[in-house]
Every structure is written in C-alpha cells, then in structure tokens.
Design a protein around this motif. Sequence first.
Motif, mmCIF file in Angstrom:
data_model
loop_
_atom_site.group_PDB
_atom_site.id
_atom_site.type_symbol
_atom_site.label_atom_id
_atom_site.label_comp_id
_atom_site.label_asym_id
_atom_site.label_seq_id
_atom_site.Cartn_x
_atom_site.Cartn_y
_atom_site.Cartn_z
ATOM 1 N N LYS A 198 0.819 -1.216 0.000
ATOM 2 C CA LYS A 198 0.000 0.000 0.000
ATOM 3 C C LYS A 198 0.856 1.271 0.000
ATOM 4 O O LYS A 198 0.457 2.291 -0.569
ATOM 5 N N ASN A 199 2.027 1.227 0.634
ATOM 6 C CA ASN A 199 2.885 2.422 0.688
ATOM 7 C C ASN A 199 3.584 2.705 -0.633
ATOM 8 O O ASN A 199 4.199 3.765 -0.799
ATOM 9 N N TYR A 200 3.502 1.753 -1.564
ATOM 10 C CA TYR A 200 4.176 1.903 -2.859
ATOM 11 C C TYR A 200 3.189 2.005 -4.014
ATOM 12 O O TYR A 200 3.590 2.085 -5.169
ATOM 13 N N ARG A 201 1.889 2.029 -3.701
ATOM 14 C CA ARG A 201 0.874 1.951 -4.745
ATOM 15 C C ARG A 201 0.913 3.180 -5.630
ATOM 16 O O ARG A 201 1.003 4.310 -5.174
ATOM 17 N N ASP A 202 0.861 2.947 -6.941
ATOM 18 C CA ASP A 202 0.912 4.008 -7.931
ATOM 19 C C ASP A 202 -0.486 4.234 -8.505
ATOM 20 O O ASP A 202 -1.342 3.336 -8.468
ATOM 21 N N LYS A 203 -0.710 5.443 -9.051
ATOM 22 C CA LYS A 203 -1.991 5.719 -9.699
ATOM 23 C C LYS A 203 -2.243 4.733 -10.828
ATOM 24 O O LYS A 203 -3.374 4.280 -11.026
ATOM 25 N N LYS A 204 -1.173 4.432 -11.579
ATOM 26 C CA LYS A 204 -1.267 3.354 -12.562
ATOM 27 C C LYS A 204 -0.872 2.082 -11.826
ATOM 28 O O LYS A 204 0.302 1.868 -11.533
ATOM 29 N N LEU A 205 -1.839 1.250 -11.545
ATOM 30 C CA LEU A 205 -1.668 0.135 -10.624
ATOM 31 C C LEU A 205 -0.479 -0.758 -10.991
ATOM 32 O O LEU A 205 0.263 -1.213 -10.119
ATOM 33 N N ARG A 206 -0.274 -0.990 -12.278
ATOM 34 C CA ARG A 206 0.799 -1.899 -12.701
ATOM 35 C C ARG A 206 2.187 -1.357 -12.381
ATOM 36 O O ARG A 206 3.166 -2.110 -12.393
ATOM 37 N N LYS A 207 2.279 -0.049 -12.094
ATOM 38 C CA LYS A 207 3.572 0.540 -11.757
ATOM 39 C C LYS A 207 3.883 0.450 -10.267
ATOM 40 O O LYS A 207 4.920 0.940 -9.822
ATOM 41 N N THR A 208 3.012 -0.185 -9.506
ATOM 42 C CA THR A 208 3.238 -0.349 -8.076
ATOM 43 C C THR A 208 4.489 -1.173 -7.811
ATOM 44 O O THR A 208 5.244 -0.909 -6.872
ATOM 45 N N PHE A 209 4.709 -2.182 -8.645
ATOM 46 C CA PHE A 209 5.896 -3.031 -8.492
ATOM 47 C C PHE A 209 6.344 -3.484 -9.872
ATOM 48 O O PHE A 209 5.547 -3.959 -10.674
ATOM 49 N N ASN A 210 7.659 -3.327 -10.140
ATOM 50 C CA ASN A 210 8.220 -3.637 -11.454
ATOM 51 C C ASN A 210 9.390 -4.608 -11.307
ATOM 52 O O ASN A 210 10.530 -4.174 -11.081
ATOM 53 N N PRO A 211 9.145 -5.909 -11.423
ATOM 54 C CA PRO A 211 10.204 -6.897 -11.178
ATOM 55 C C PRO A 211 11.398 -6.753 -12.124
ATOM 56 O O PRO A 211 11.242 -6.700 -13.345
ATOM 57 N N SER A 212 12.587 -6.692 -11.530
ATOM 58 C CA SER A 212 13.805 -6.648 -12.332
ATOM 59 C C SER A 212 14.607 -7.936 -12.210
ATOM 60 O O SER A 212 15.508 -8.180 -13.022
ATOM 61 N N GLU A 213 14.310 -8.762 -11.203
ATOM 62 C CA GLU A 213 14.998 -10.046 -11.069
ATOM 63 C C GLU A 213 14.229 -10.948 -10.132
ATOM 64 O O GLU A 213 13.404 -10.478 -9.323
ATOM 65 N N ILE A 214 14.501 -12.239 -10.251
ATOM 66 C CA ILE A 214 13.824 -13.249 -9.440
ATOM 67 C C ILE A 214 14.842 -14.323 -9.082
ATOM 68 O O ILE A 214 15.734 -14.641 -9.871
ATOM 69 N N ALA A 215 14.728 -14.871 -7.874
ATOM 70 C CA ALA A 215 15.603 -15.964 -7.440
ATOM 71 C C ALA A 215 14.846 -16.814 -6.436
ATOM 72 O O ALA A 215 13.969 -16.311 -5.715
ATOM 73 N N VAL A 216 15.172 -18.099 -6.368
ATOM 74 C CA VAL A 216 14.509 -19.021 -5.449
ATOM 75 C C VAL A 216 15.520 -19.494 -4.407
ATOM 76 O O VAL A 216 16.606 -19.971 -4.754
ATOM 77 N N HIS A 217 15.149 -19.354 -3.137
ATOM 78 C CA HIS A 217 16.042 -19.783 -2.064
ATOM 79 C C HIS A 217 16.223 -21.303 -2.137
ATOM 80 O O HIS A 217 15.236 -22.040 -2.196
#
Length: 288
Positions: A198-217
């Motif tokens: 909620k503290n990062y929510r953008d007016k354009k919802l899809r811009k709330t989070f923009n994945p740049s990388e992924i890893a699995v523990h």
Amino acid sequence: MKKSSLFIGLFIAVLIGIAIIGFSKVSQANAKITEGSDNYTISETWELPDELDEISGIVWIDDHTLACVQDENGIIYLYDLDEKSIREEIPFSGNGDYEGIALHKTDLYVMQSDGLLYEIKDWRETNRTISSYQTGFKAANNMESLTYSAKDSSLLTAPKDKDANDEFKGIYKISMTSKRVDVNSPTYKIEMNAEALKNYRDKKLRKTFNPSEIAVHPKTNDIYVLEGKNPKLLILDEHGNLKNVYKLDEINFPQPEGMTFSADGDLYISNEAVIGAATIHLVDFKML
C-alpha cells in the motif's frame, strides 16, 4: 530604528528562513535515499570492472564464480569472487538488451527484454551449442528476470511492465522442453492491491511493483523478487503468498537488477553503475 537597520534585519531573517527550509529539504532527501538501510547487513562488496557497468543479471556457478550478463553485449562474463576480476568471456549473440541469466545442470539461459530466450548448452565445453526460443512474451512486457526453480522444474520469469492484467504481476513457468510460456496463466501472482504494497501503490496500478529479477532460495523455496526502479525486495513463500516487503536504500542499491543465491543460501545482489562503479553485495536481510 533606522530604516537601514530594519532592512538589514529583515534581510537576515529571510536568509535564515531560506537556510532552514533548504536544510529541511536536504534532510528529507537524505532520509529518503537512506530509508531501508536498517533492513539488511552487507557483509562484503565487490566493485566491478568497466565491462560490467551495465550488469543486469547474475547466477551462482560455484563457490567463487558468478556468471554475469550486461544489457548491451551478448557475452556471459565469468566473474571470480576471490580474484575480483573477470576470468572468462563467453559470447553467445550480438548486441541486444540482455537482462536475466539462469543455470540448469550444464546449461545457461539468458533472457532478452523482448522475451527471446537463449540456451547455451554445455556451456563449459568448447563445442557448446547456442539456440534461441520465442517464449511468448513481447517487448511491451519488458522481461528482466530469470531463474531456475527446482521445485517447479522450470525456469521462472516475471514481466517488469505490462502483464495480462494491471492488477497483478505474474510469475510464469518457462517449460524446459518447449521453452514456451502460457502468458495467460501465471503460476504465482503478486497482487498490486496487496496490503503490504500500500505504501508503494501508484496511480497506474501496474507501476506499483516492477520486477527486475527473481531468485529461489535453495533451502526454503521462498521466491525473492527484486525491483530496481524503486529499489525494494519482495519475498513470497513457496506457494506464492507474499511474506515480506523490504525497502532498499538508494545509496547501497542505486539500481539493483541482478540477484542469485549460493548453494548454501547466501544472497548476492548486483547494481548497475550509477555514481561510481557497478557492485555486487553479499546481503543478509533481517526477518520482519
């Protein structure tokens, strides 16, 4: 009181007011760029050579080697953590926009931003073979992430920008046989309306989070998803439920775009060069 004295007094008062406002703004700016620095401990840092200024993806190879890609040249750089230098370069294509790298058994995989996937089979051999596959994603998705998940027996990736629906960013399986994705059926979803975001929510919802990388523990199967645009780290459990959101400060993480785990679960995060050299940090996050 003389008018001149009055004017001097007013002038000094204005200067003091400006100074106070300026100091307040600087303090607020400093607080913003250092926010999140209490979420983690950096135990070691490597400053990278110029060839890796645009480092965009890293993957653990062995106890002293990371394979790296940067987003302009079709070259895999083997970086020796002990020697703090590039040990070998493996060309796999020409100029492009290369964003993620993953390892499965004896093969390396590199993701291009338009969804084109490169497979470098038997990468350690001189007679290695290189193939490319259309995964089903497009340039509008802006693909920057790639990892292999033993639990899912698949490569995993997530669109940075556009997804099938603005209300989520999906994590998708890439088949190890067809190298294709069902772009309408994510395996896991990061809901943009999640309470933790909620503290990062953008007016354009899809811009709330923009994945740049992924890893699995490698031990818990938790899924770590990194954002470089507004630096933060999300941790999902092995079922895709959002557990934690960590804000990353912009001093140590000016542009984090690469992430990988060692076999023992040590976490490495790389940053492109913004001010100074590109870096790789060995990071330990505090449990929230």
